[in-house]
Write a protein that holds these residues in place. Structure first.
Motif: not given
Length: 321
Positions: A36, A39-40, A43, A88, A91
């Motif tokens: 998480f 990737h957050l 992003y 999203p 996530l």
């Protein structure tokens, strides 16, 4: 027999799929919190790098109101939407483990992903044409590629993608889903949806294959022809330093092209959808996380005009303070 048929229809309606389960990455699901965070950050880096460094600077600085930067900012805007359709939800899967998605939301996600993805390829072809005209036809460039033509090109890319993808998604929405509802992916991949249907899907699989081939081949052929002419023109430059600089820029662009085309060919250009369900996730992750993260570096950090515009913007902010 009529009673049996009515019973079968009733049972089929009772078991109609109302939602799907996104499998995600089951092998590494225990690392949900770590994934998480990774990737957050990727992003946010993709979004902020694109929005602040390209779109905002392009529209704020009148020196960048040229077809090249209008196309680039359009590409950036489209890519922001492209990754937002997928990341999203991924996530949420990593952090909360919520893997379900309603049937309608799944179709909307599939449409948005394919529509914006196809638009990116067409915009990339338009950008290649722009660079071809600028480098190979410099005297005619201002008359051929003006802002009006640029906006027409961008509109055409969106319209062609919309027409191409809408019909396919409508056909998929008309399929019957009455059994399995687990999608072996981290988003609503259209190929996976087709595979889960209990209807006859051979014609839709071939339609999806032909449309993917059309999108990829059309944009790829335009891009290759444009860059081939660019390379020939660069080879004729008298200065070795100029040639090296130009080839360095082209190699960066070709790296992004290779990542995008390679992963998309691997995912979509296969007539038999069942052969690819377990191997698409990694390739799709390259398209939705890795490539958007690399693009700001390739398209802006090596661009002197963007550097200058960014320095001027920072200077203006300091003066205002």
């Amino acid at each position: 027999t009529n009673r049996e048929m009515e019973t079968m229809i009733k049972r089929r309606n009772e078991t109609a799929v109302q939602q799907f389960i996104l499998e995600g990455f089951p092998a590494v699901q225990h690392l949900g919190n770590v994934l998480f965070l990774v990737h957050l950050l990727a992003y946010l880096a993709s979004l902020t790098g694109r929005n602040t460094l390209i779109i905002s600077i392009t529209w704020a600085d009148h020196r960048l109101h040229t077809p090249m930067y209008i196309l680039l900012s359009s590409f950036s805007f489209c890519e922001c939407g492209f990754i937002t359709t997928v990341i999203p939800k991924l996530l949420v899967i990593f952090l909360l483990g919520r893997q379900t998605i309603p049937f309608t939301a799944c179709l909307i996600q599939a449409f948005s992903f394919l529509f914006l993805g196809a638009t990116l390829f067409f915009l990339m072809a338009a950008m290649s044409l722009d660079r071809y005209l600028a480098i190979c036809k410099p005297l005619r460039y201002p008359t051929i590629m003006n802002l009006r033509v640029c906006f027409i090109l961008v509109s055409f890319c969106y319209a062609l993608s919309f027409i191409t993808i809408t019909g396919l998604v409508i056909k998929v929405s008309q399929l019957t889903f009455c059994g399995l509802n687990v999608i072996p992916h981290f988003f609503c991949d259209l190929g996976s949806l087709i595979h889960l249907s209990c209807s006859e899907t051979r014609s839709i699989e071939m339609l999806a294959f032909c449309l993917a081939l059309f999108i990829l081949l059309t944009s790829f052929i335009i891009t290759i022809i444009a860059y081939s002419n660019i390379v020939v023109t660069i080879m004729r430059l008298p200065s070795a330093k100029e040639r090296q600089k130009a080839f360095s820029t082209c190699s960066s662009h070709l790296l992004v092209l290779s990542l995008m085309y390679g992963s998309c060919v691997f995912i979509y250009v296969k007539p038999n959808q069942t052969d690819r369900l377990d191997s698409n996730r990694e390739a799709a992750l390259v398209n939705t996380v890795v490539t958007p993260l690399l693009n700001p570096v390739i398209y802006t950090l090596r661009n002197k005009q963007v550097h200058q515009a960014l320095r001027d913007a920072v200077s203006r902010l300091k003066l205002q303070k």
